[in-house]
Every structure is written in C-alpha cells, then in structure tokens.
Design a protein around this motif. Structure first.
Motif, short mmCIF file in Angstrom:
data_model
loop_
_atom_site.label_atom_id
_atom_site.label_comp_id
_atom_site.label_asym_id
_atom_site.label_seq_id
_atom_site.Cartn_x
_atom_site.Cartn_y
_atom_site.Cartn_z
N ASN A 124 0.86 -1.19 0.00
CA ASN A 124 0.00 0.00 0.00
C ASN A 124 0.89 1.24 0.00
O ASN A 124 1.64 1.48 0.95
N SER A 125 0.79 2.03 -1.05
CA SER A 125 1.67 3.20 -1.20
C SER A 125 1.40 4.28 -0.15
O SER A 125 2.23 5.18 0.04
N GLU A 126 0.26 4.20 0.52
CA GLU A 126 -0.06 5.20 1.54
C GLU A 126 0.44 4.82 2.92
O GLU A 126 0.20 5.53 3.89
N ILE A 127 1.12 3.67 3.03
CA ILE A 127 1.66 3.20 4.30
C ILE A 127 3.17 3.08 4.19
O ILE A 127 3.69 2.55 3.20
N ASP A 128 3.88 3.55 5.19
CA ASP A 128 5.33 3.42 5.25
C ASP A 128 5.67 2.21 6.11
O ASP A 128 5.56 2.27 7.34
N ALA A 129 6.05 1.12 5.47
CA ALA A 129 6.38 -0.11 6.21
C ALA A 129 7.43 -0.90 5.44
O ALA A 129 7.16 -1.98 4.91
N PRO A 130 8.66 -0.39 5.36
CA PRO A 130 9.69 -1.05 4.55
C PRO A 130 10.10 -2.42 5.06
O PRO A 130 10.63 -3.24 4.29
N TYR A 131 9.86 -2.70 6.34
CA TYR A 131 10.23 -4.00 6.90
C TYR A 131 9.04 -4.96 6.97
O TYR A 131 9.16 -6.06 7.50
N GLY A 132 7.90 -4.52 6.46
CA GLY A 132 6.75 -5.40 6.39
C GLY A 132 6.01 -5.55 7.71
O GLY A 132 6.17 -4.75 8.64
N PHE A 133 5.21 -6.63 7.78
CA PHE A 133 4.33 -6.86 8.93
C PHE A 133 4.37 -8.32 9.36
O PHE A 133 4.66 -9.21 8.57
N GLY A 134 4.01 -8.54 10.62
CA GLY A 134 3.66 -9.87 11.10
C GLY A 134 2.17 -9.88 11.38
O GLY A 134 1.60 -8.89 11.84
N GLU A 135 1.51 -11.01 11.10
CA GLU A 135 0.06 -11.07 11.27
C GLU A 135 -0.32 -11.84 12.52
O GLU A 135 0.17 -12.94 12.78
N VAL A 136 -1.24 -11.24 13.31
CA VAL A 136 -1.81 -11.90 14.48
C VAL A 136 -3.05 -12.68 14.04
O VAL A 136 -3.92 -12.14 13.35
N LEU A 137 -3.11 -13.94 14.45
CA LEU A 137 -4.24 -14.79 14.10
C LEU A 137 -5.26 -14.82 15.24
O LEU A 137 -4.93 -14.54 16.39
N HIS A 138 -6.50 -15.18 14.92
CA HIS A 138 -7.59 -15.31 15.91
C HIS A 138 -7.85 -14.00 16.64
O HIS A 138 -8.05 -13.98 17.86
N ALA A 139 -7.86 -12.91 15.89
CA ALA A 139 -8.11 -11.60 16.47
C ALA A 139 -9.36 -10.99 15.83
O ALA A 139 -9.90 -11.51 14.85
N GLY A 140 -9.81 -9.88 16.39
CA GLY A 140 -10.99 -9.23 15.84
C GLY A 140 -11.32 -7.96 16.59
O GLY A 140 -10.57 -7.49 17.45
N ARG A 141 -12.49 -7.41 16.23
CA ARG A 141 -12.96 -6.18 16.86
C ARG A 141 -14.41 -6.35 17.30
O ARG A 141 -15.24 -6.82 16.52
#
Length: 347
Positions: A124-141
């Motif tokens: 996503n060009s609107e986000i600055d995240a050169p090192y990427g992400f880790g994803e949390v599983l079994h989460a929500g709102r």
C-alpha cells in the motif's frame, strides 16, 4: 417491592457478561446504570491474544477466547445484531531485529497458534512499512457501543434496567438479604468500572485507572480492511473511517478529550501513514486498570452478599466473560476464586 436474586450496578462489558451468566442459570436480576462510565463505550474493542509491544502471550488468552467468542455470537443471534468482526491485525516492523524477535516468539508453544510465520510485505503506497508486517491470528474487533446499546434495550424490555445513579447510603441490610429502595435482593454485584472509586464498600481496592483517548478519522485514500499496530493502532470501521488509539494517562481521571492527546495520536499516526486524513470524532474514557494488570473479583470482607467485578483494564472484551463466570460459580457453587483475580491478594 421487587424481589430478585441479584442487583448489578453498572452496565459495561463486565456487567453484561455477568447478566448472561444469570440468564443462563435462571436467576432474576435488576441493573442500575447512569451512563457515567465511558470506558466500555469508547473502547477500540480489539481482542488480540498477543501483547504486541513485547511479542508475549496475553494472560489466559486461550481460555478467555474460548468463552468470549461464543458468548458474543449468542448475543448477536438473540438480539439480531452484528458486533463481532473478525479482523486481521498486522504488526508493523521497524527493523530486521523486530522481524527476528517475532519469529523467535512464534516458536513458543503458547504463541504458535497466534503468530503467523509468513512475513507480509507492504503493498500500500499510503503506508510506510519497509520491513513489512507480522500477522496476528484469531483476532478481531467487538463493536462495544452497539453491544451495550442493544443489550440495554433488552434489559429495558424485560423491565430489568433502572437508569439512575446508585445511592450507596440507601442500602439496607436485612438478615440474609439486601433492600435498596423498592428492590429486595439476595446479592449485589458492583461492576462500575472506574466509578467504583466513589463506592464506600470498595473504595480501598487498588484500582488506579488509566485514561484513554481515541480519534475517529476519515481517510478516503488509505483503503485498508485490516488493523495496523505501530506506535498507535489504526482500526478500520468501514466507509473510510478508522479508529486511531490509544493514549495512556494515569493522572487525568476525567472523560473529557484533550488537545494534547489529539496531537499525540495524530503525530504518531503520521509516522507511518502518508495520506491525508480528517479527524471526525474524539472520545475519552477512564479504563479500570490495576497495578498488577489482573482483574479485581471477590466478596466484601464484612458483608457476605456484596461483591465486586472490576479491573478489566485494556482487555475487557476478552476478560469479561472469563471473570464473570468465575464470580458466578464462586457465589452460587462455592468454587474457589483464582488467587490471580481475587481481591484478597491485596489484603
């Protein structure tokens, strides 16, 4: 005179969870609430089994999720509402070192079910995240505002809700029962959140309270359907709206939003979001936090039919059903309360 099994004071996540225990066990009750406590209403509502600052497991996460998710599904079905939204949570990495810590943590048996082993690259060009992400599983709102508003409607229809302040001095002790105005009850449970600081029966419990403030922003160009945890959370709400939070203030105990918190949140957000955004709402509430980060549950030391259900802190969505069940079985079945949550640990 209305004769019930329980009086409950407060109508947040803790109270609703306890009400569901009572309903499931055919106990009668009445709830007193005056809308003075806002922490459940203004909560971001994330449920997340991982402490993302340190990559460690939330206390009793597995047990809490096993109770919380079915309970909210049951309420959704009964009230014909939608409050539980499954949501990807991506932890933004700021360095190669953080990536390595994530993958080291994912090897722990307690965290392995919740931390994805896949490194997610930012596209996503609107986000600055050169090192990427880790994803949390079994989460929500959880939409806490919708939950509480709808549940109050249920209580009103059942004539189980008194929308007024609770006057502590009006409690009368009568043998094995409590009389309060026109209500006679066997037990009373105080689930008032930070409001319990005004309660003479539990005013000495070590509830510190932490004010949290959240912004609602509109960002049409951001276009994400997942939450990001960086220096702040950003959580999608739909229609280009996002929650941004939260702050932590242990000195201010009011529900008033502050310019200082707004500046803090917007400044941190701008460190990883490139697009323009507009603040459309700003809300605040005092969380019922405890110094050891564990709930406050138990019986009054002198009055055997007065109880407290409090101290859920920042993770009330997950903790509330767990501790509500513990308290119900303590009262009705004599089950021992865990030392970790029992208010006696501070005696």
């Amino acid at each position: 005179m209305k004769d019930v099994d329980y009086i409950i004071v407060g109508c947040g996540l803790a109270s609703i969870s306890f009400c569901e225990e009572l309903r499931a066990n055919n106990k009668t009750f009445i709830v007193f609430d005056d809308d003075s406590q806002q922490s459940s209403i203004v909560a971001a509502g994330l449920y997340n089994p991982v402490i993302l600052k340190r990559f460690s497991e939330v206390w009793m996460a597995k047990e809490q999720l096993a109770l919380a998710l079915p309970l909210y599904a049951k309420i959704e079905n009964e009230l014909n509402i939608k409050v539980d939204y499954k949501l990807r949570i991506l932890r933004r990495f700021t360095s190669i070192e953080e990536q390595n810590k994530w993958f080291t943590a994912s090897d722990k048996p307690s965290l392995e079910p919740y931390l994805s082993l896949q490194l997610i690259k930012n596209n996503n060009s609107e986000i600055d995240a050169p090192y990427g992400f880790g994803e949390v599983l079994h989460a929500g709102r959880l939409d806490t505002e919708m939950l509480i508003t709808s549940y109050k409607n249920l209580l009103r229809e059942a004539n189980c809700l008194e929308e007024q302040s609770f006057i502590y001095d009006n409690i009368q002790f009568n043998n094995e029962s409590i009389v309060y105005e026109n209500v006679k009850a066997k037990q009373i449970v105080f689930a008032e959140g930070f409001g319990i600081k005004q309660n003479p029966y539990f005013s000495t419990i070590p509830l510190t309270g932490s004010k949290g403030e959240i912004l609602v922003i509109k960002a049409p160009d951001l276009k994400i359907d997942y939450a990001i945890k960086s220096s702040v959370f950003i959580i999608p709400l739909g229609n280009d709206l996002y929650n941004v939070g939260s702050t932590y203030n242990n000195l201010d105990k009011t529900n008033r939003p502050t310019a200082l918190a707004k500046e803090e949140l917007t400044s941190k957000l701008k460190t990883f979001i490139k697009c323009d955004f507009k603040v459309v709402n700003h809300i605040a509430g005092v969380r019922p936090t405890v110094k050891d980060r564990r709930p406050l549950v138990g019986r009054h030391p002198k009055h055997n039919n007065i109880y407290v259900l409090n101290g859920l802190g920042t993770r009330g969505v997950m903790i509330a059903p767990y501790v509500a069940g513990k308290l119900f079985r303590f009262i009705e079945k004599g089950e021992k309360l865990d030392d970790a949550i029992n208010i006696k640990r501070f005696e």
